[in-house]
Design a protein around this motif. Structure first.
Motif, PDB file in Angstrom:
ATOM      1  N   PRO A 149      21.104  12.935  19.576  1.00  6.84           N
ATOM      2  CA  PRO A 149      21.798  14.125  19.076  1.00  6.84           C
ATOM      3  C   PRO A 149      22.194  15.102  20.183  1.00  6.84           C
ATOM      4  O   PRO A 149      22.658  16.189  19.882  1.00  6.84           O
ATOM      5  N   TYR A 150      22.012  14.683  21.448  1.00  6.23           N
ATOM      6  CA  TYR A 150      22.309  15.623  22.546  1.00  6.23           C
ATOM      7  C   TYR A 150      23.818  15.802  22.731  1.00  6.23           C
ATOM      8  O   TYR A 150      24.273  16.823  23.212  1.00  6.23           O
ATOM      9  N   THR A 151      24.554  14.766  22.409  1.00  6.59           N
ATOM     10  CA  THR A 151      26.016  14.927  22.418  1.00  6.59           C
ATOM     11  C   THR A 151      26.515  14.802  20.985  1.00  6.59           C
ATOM     12  O   THR A 151      26.029  13.986  20.205  1.00  6.59           O
ATOM     13  N   SER A 152      27.488  15.625  20.643  1.00  9.89           N
ATOM     14  CA  SER A 152      27.925  15.763  19.253  1.00  9.89           C
ATOM     15  C   SER A 152      29.104  14.847  18.930  1.00  9.89           C
ATOM     16  O   SER A 152      29.662  14.184  19.805  1.00  9.89           O
ATOM     17  N   ASP A 153      29.476  14.829  17.664  1.00  7.83           N
ATOM     18  CA  ASP A 153      30.672  14.117  17.234  1.00  7.83           C
ATOM     19  C   ASP A 153      31.922  14.659  17.927  1.00  7.83           C
ATOM     20  O   ASP A 153      32.857  13.916  18.189  1.00  7.83           O
ATOM     21  N   ARG A 154      31.889  15.958  18.189  1.00 12.84           N
ATOM     22  CA  ARG A 154      33.049  16.559  18.853  1.00 12.84           C
ATOM     23  C   ARG A 154      33.201  16.006  20.264  1.00 12.84           C
ATOM     24  O   ARG A 154      34.306  15.788  20.748  1.00 12.84           O
ATOM     25  N   ALA A 155      32.066  15.786  20.935  1.00 16.64           N
ATOM     26  CA  ALA A 155      32.115  15.229  22.296  1.00 16.64           C
ATOM     27  C   ALA A 155      32.693  13.819  22.247  1.00 16.64           C
ATOM     28  O   ALA A 155      33.487  13.422  23.104  1.00 16.64           O
ATOM     29  N   LYS A 156      32.310  13.077  21.211  1.00 21.00           N
ATOM     30  CA  LYS A 156      32.835  11.718  21.061  1.00 21.00           C
ATOM     31  C   LYS A 156      34.334  11.756  20.745  1.00 21.00           C
ATOM     32  O   LYS A 156      35.117  10.994  21.323  1.00 21.00           O
ATOM     33  N   GLN A 157      34.713  12.662  19.848  1.00 21.31           N
ATOM     34  CA  GLN A 157      36.124  12.787  19.482  1.00 21.31           C
ATOM     35  C   GLN A 157      36.971  13.140  20.704  1.00 21.31           C
ATOM     36  O   GLN A 157      38.093  12.666  20.867  1.00 21.31           O
ATOM     37  N   LYS A 158      36.386  13.945  21.583  1.00 22.77           N
ATOM     38  CA  LYS A 158      37.083  14.318  22.814  1.00 22.77           C
ATOM     39  C   LYS A 158      37.395  13.072  23.658  1.00 22.77           C
ATOM     40  O   LYS A 158      38.496  12.927  24.194  1.00 22.77           O
ATOM     41  N   VAL A 159      36.425  12.163  23.722  1.00 19.91           N
ATOM     42  CA  VAL A 159      36.642  10.937  24.490  1.00 19.91           C
ATOM     43  C   VAL A 159      37.692  10.054  23.806  1.00 19.91           C
ATOM     44  O   VAL A 159      38.546   9.453  24.463  1.00 19.91           O
ATOM     45  N   VAL A 160      37.651  10.008  22.474  1.00 19.16           N
ATOM     46  CA  VAL A 160      38.684   9.266  21.733  1.00 19.16           C
ATOM     47  C   VAL A 160      40.064   9.852  22.058  1.00 19.16           C
ATOM     48  O   VAL A 160      41.022   9.120  22.324  1.00 19.16           O
ATOM     49  N   ASP A 161      40.150  11.184  22.073  1.00 27.30           N
ATOM     50  CA  ASP A 161      41.434  11.830  22.376  1.00 27.30           C
ATOM     51  C   ASP A 161      41.894  11.546  23.809  1.00 27.30           C
ATOM     52  O   ASP A 161      43.086  11.354  24.057  1.00 27.30           O
ATOM     53  N   LEU A 162      40.934  11.517  24.730  1.00 24.92           N
ATOM     54  CA  LEU A 162      41.281  11.175  26.115  1.00 24.92           C
ATOM     55  C   LEU A 162      41.786   9.735  26.205  1.00 24.92           C
ATOM     56  O   LEU A 162      42.766   9.454  26.894  1.00 24.92           O
ATOM     57  N   ALA A 163      41.106   8.845  25.499  1.00 26.48           N
ATOM     58  CA  ALA A 163      41.539   7.435  25.503  1.00 26.48           C
ATOM     59  C   ALA A 163      42.964   7.328  24.950  1.00 26.48           C
ATOM     60  O   ALA A 163      43.797   6.591  25.475  1.00 26.48           O
ATOM     61  N   LYS A 164      43.240   8.098  23.902  1.00 20.67           N
ATOM     62  CA  LYS A 164      44.598   8.084  23.333  1.00 20.67           C
ATOM     63  C   LYS A 164      45.618   8.583  24.351  1.00 20.67           C
ATOM     64  O   LYS A 164      46.712   8.023  24.478  1.00 20.67           O
ATOM     65  N   ALA A 165      45.261   9.660  25.062  1.00 20.10           N
ATOM     66  CA  ALA A 165      46.186  10.222  26.056  1.00 20.10           C
ATOM     67  C   ALA A 165      46.464   9.199  27.161  1.00 20.10           C
ATOM     68  O   ALA A 165      47.608   9.018  27.581  1.00 20.10           O
ATOM     69  N   VAL A 166      45.418   8.512  27.621  1.00 18.79           N
ATOM     70  CA  VAL A 166      45.607   7.513  28.675  1.00 18.79           C
ATOM     71  C   VAL A 166      46.405   6.323  28.129  1.00 18.79           C
ATOM     72  O   VAL A 166      47.241   5.742  28.813  1.00 18.79           O
ATOM     73  N   SER A 167      46.180   5.997  26.852  1.00 19.61           N
ATOM     74  CA  SER A 167      46.849   4.815  26.281  1.00 19.61           C
ATOM     75  C   SER A 167      48.352   5.016  26.121  1.00 19.61           C
ATOM     76  O   SER A 167      49.092   4.052  25.973  1.00 19.61           O
ATOM     77  N   LYS A 168      48.813   6.257  26.182  1.00 18.01           N
ATOM     78  CA  LYS A 168      50.272   6.483  26.205  1.00 18.01           C
ATOM     79  C   LYS A 168      50.881   5.758  27.401  1.00 18.01           C
ATOM     80  O   LYS A 168      52.034   5.349  27.378  1.00 18.01           O
ATOM     81  N   TYR A 169      50.101   5.645  28.458  1.00 19.89           N
ATOM     82  CA  TYR A 169      50.564   4.938  29.658  1.00 19.89           C
ATOM     83  C   TYR A 169      50.104   3.487  29.673  1.00 19.89           C
ATOM     84  O   TYR A 169      50.822   2.603  30.080  1.00 19.89           O
ATOM     85  N   SER A 170      48.859   3.296  29.258  1.00 18.06           N
ATOM     86  CA  SER A 170      48.243   1.987  29.490  1.00 18.06           C
ATOM     87  C   SER A 170      48.366   1.041  28.302  1.00 18.06           C
ATOM     88  O   SER A 170      48.001  -0.117  28.407  1.00 18.06           O
ATOM     89  N   GLY A 171      48.881   1.538  27.178  1.00 17.80           N
ATOM     90  CA  GLY A 171      48.982   0.699  25.978  1.00 17.80           C
ATOM     91  C   GLY A 171      47.666   0.663  25.217  1.00 17.80           C
ATOM     92  O   GLY A 171      46.690   1.330  25.590  1.00 17.80           O
ATOM     93  N   ASN A 172      47.630  -0.129  24.163  1.00 19.08           N
ATOM     94  CA  ASN A 172      46.441  -0.208  23.310  1.00 19.08           C
ATOM     95  C   ASN A 172      45.189  -0.470  24.121  1.00 19.08           C
ATOM     96  O   ASN A 172      45.230  -1.172  25.122  1.00 19.08           O
ATOM     97  N   MET A 173      44.096   0.100  23.632  1.00 20.71           N
ATOM     98  CA  MET A 173      42.859  -0.023  24.399  1.00 20.71           C
ATOM     99  C   MET A 173      41.685  -0.119  23.435  1.00 20.71           C
ATOM    100  O   MET A 173      41.667   0.538  22.409  1.00 20.71           O
ATOM    101  N   ASP A 174      40.712  -0.970  23.772  1.00 27.10           N
ATOM    102  CA  ASP A 174      39.469  -1.010  23.005  1.00 27.10           C
ATOM    103  C   ASP A 174      38.503  -0.021  23.628  1.00 27.10           C
ATOM    104  O   ASP A 174      38.236  -0.089  24.827  1.00 27.10           O
ATOM    105  N   LEU A 175      37.969   0.887  22.796  1.00 32.32           N
ATOM    106  CA  LEU A 175      36.981   1.852  23.295  1.00 32.32           C
ATOM    107  C   LEU A 175      35.616   1.489  22.710  1.00 32.32           C
ATOM    108  O   LEU A 175      35.439   1.461  21.487  1.00 32.32           O
ATOM    109  N   TYR A 176      34.670   1.177  23.592  1.00 32.81           N
ATOM    110  CA  TYR A 176      33.322   0.815  23.157  1.00 32.81           C
ATOM    111  C   TYR A 176      32.422   2.034  23.291  1.00 32.81           C
ATOM    112  O   TYR A 176      32.263   2.564  24.400  1.00 32.81           O
ATOM    113  N   VAL A 177      31.859   2.468  22.171  1.00 28.19           N
ATOM    114  CA  VAL A 177      30.953   3.618  22.209  1.00 28.19           C
ATOM    115  C   VAL A 177      29.521   3.082  22.192  1.00 28.19           C
ATOM    116  O   VAL A 177      29.099   2.415  21.242  1.00 28.19           O
ATOM    117  N   VAL A 178      28.796   3.343  23.275  1.00 25.32           N
ATOM    118  CA  VAL A 178      27.455   2.767  23.443  1.00 25.32           C
ATOM    119  C   VAL A 178      26.395   3.844  23.197  1.00 25.32           C
ATOM    120  O   VAL A 178      26.433   4.896  23.829  1.00 25.32           O
TER     121      VAL A 178
END
Ligand code: ATP
Ligand code: MG
Length: 388
Positions: free
Chosen positions: A214-243
């Motif tokens: 619980p040290y990192t929140s859903d919002r922190a995870k959503q932020k990473v999802v949003d970053l992945a989306k921003a990068v994927s505008k350049y790099s195309g579809n991407m699989d994001l593994y949340v560990v």
């Protein structure tokens, strides 16, 4: 007359490469970028790619600006190869170019290219004819062949194309032409930039994020999802593994010497990422590290981190200043997401006095105080896959 987009791509490095493979990948990525543009047709010409049948040329150009492998783009008018059509298109093009300029009395020149040698005028003759025509229609314009405000380009190819603007593309190589690598993507400023840089080399990306509930929140995870989306505008579809990473962090915290916390955590991150990379056919790992930025990024720490895996670890930011990295982050539109203030799993368990020059033997001794293998298997069993 039709509005089209003319796309130029890298002739220079095509020489040593498999050209059809390069072109096929580029066309696939262009189609991907134009998915939202109903009916758009992507056509391969001689050393050029054309996009036809688009209503929203500006919007399509904007999307295409993030496709790696494109050197430059022009919004062009496509016409048949008659002088009359060329003149009509030139008149429209010049009119628009004048209107978009605030200054009065702009200068111009005409640049022609005749790829179709059956066209009756050679390029010099064509430029001269078109120049004379434009001067007749726009008496206030002046010719300046050295430093014109407006350059009207006329290309005679499969069809004829007329345009007055050339916009820089993203450069690099089409994603997919150089294999795949796995990006360790945190919510920070650096790792999205690192991923973007490697994607620019034609490498497809997948990403791994270590989440510490619980040290990192859903919002922190959503932020990473949003970053992945921003990068994927350049790099195309991407699989994001949340560990899920909490248990490993807690075990290290409880059983290993405090000073080694960070370096051990980083070794586990690398090992888990390597397992995921192998499973998903990635050939390398990518991190946002650069030398000397923080305690965990001394040469000694990087060596100890590298030792955890067999795969090559790409660190494209290794020689960059933070300011240079931030400039790229702003350009590629990840910066504003990265600076959102949500927790980071690494700041939760920060040692009071981290080792800055760790010795590998001591680190491995510390690592052996916990059952890394079973902790890693457990984390890997509980990975969440998000399709970006
Ligand atoms: P960034 O700005 O990318 O977070 P940083 O300067 O904060 O980097 P560190 O926190 O030491 O540096 O992380 C170094 C690298 O380790 C990151 O660039 C990233 O590749 C990886 N990393 C760190 N934390 C995570 C995480 N929670 N999930 C995935 N990768 C991570
Ligand atoms: Mg960070």
């Amino acid at each position: 007359m039709e509005n089209v987009i003319l796309i130029r791509y890298g002739e220079i490095f095509l020489k040593g490469l498999n050209r059809p493979f390069f072109e096929k990948s580029l066309i696939a990525n262009i189609k991907g970028a134009l998915q939202g543009f109903q009916g758009a047709k992507v056509i391969k010409g001689q050393g050029r790619i054309y996009v036809e049948n688009i209503d929203d040329v500006e919007g399509a150009m904007e999307s295409l600006r993030s496709v790696f492998g494109i050197v430059s783009l022009s919004a062009a008018l496509k016409v048949d190869k008659s002088m009359e059509s060329l003149q009509n298109a030139s008149r429209l093009c010049i009119k628009k170019a004048i209107e978009s300029r605030a200054g009065d009395e702009p200068t111009f020149k005409v640049e022609s290219r005749r790829a179709d040698k059956s066209f009756p005028l050679n390029s010099m003759e064509l430029s001269r004819e078109m120049g004379a025509f434009i001067l007749r229609k726009f008496p206030s314009l002046k010719v300046d062949v050295h430093n014109p405000d407006i350059t009207l380009s006329v290309e005679i190819r499969e069809n004829a194309y007329v345009y007055s603007d050339i916009i820089a593309g993203a450069g690099g190589m089409p994603v997919g032409t150089n294999g795949k690598a796995t990006l360790l993507l945190s919510g920070g400023i650096d790792s999205p930039v690192a991923g973007w840089m490697i994607a620019k080399r034609g490498v497809k990306l997948s990403a791994v994020y270590y989440h510490s509930v619980p040290y990192t929140s859903d919002r922190a995870k959503q932020k990473v999802v949003d970053l992945a989306k921003a990068v994927s505008k350049y790099s195309g579809n991407m699989d994001l593994y949340v560990v899920p990473f909490t248990k490993i962090q807690r075990e290290i915290y409880q059983h290993c010497p405090d000073a080694f916390l960070t370096v051990l955590m980083r070794r586990f991150m690398m090992k888990i990422a390597e397992s995921i990379a192998i499973e998903s056919d990635s050939k390398a790992l990518i991190t946002g590290e650069s030398v000397g930025q923080v305690a965990s990024q001394t040469l000694e720490s990087l060596a100890v981190t590298d030792d955890a895996v067999n795969m090559p670890v790409l660190r494209p930011l290794v020689g960059f200043d933070k300011v240079e990295i931030m400039d790229i982050a702003k350009d590629i539109k990840t910066y504003d997401i990265s600076i959102l203030p949500y927790e980071d799993c690494c700041t939760v368990f920060v040692p009071r006095h981290p080792v800055t020059r760790p010795k590998l033997k001591a680190v491995i001794r510390a690592e052996n105080l916990i059952d890394g293998e079973s902790l890693m298997s457990e984390a890997l069993e509980n990975v969440e896959l998000i399709k970006i």
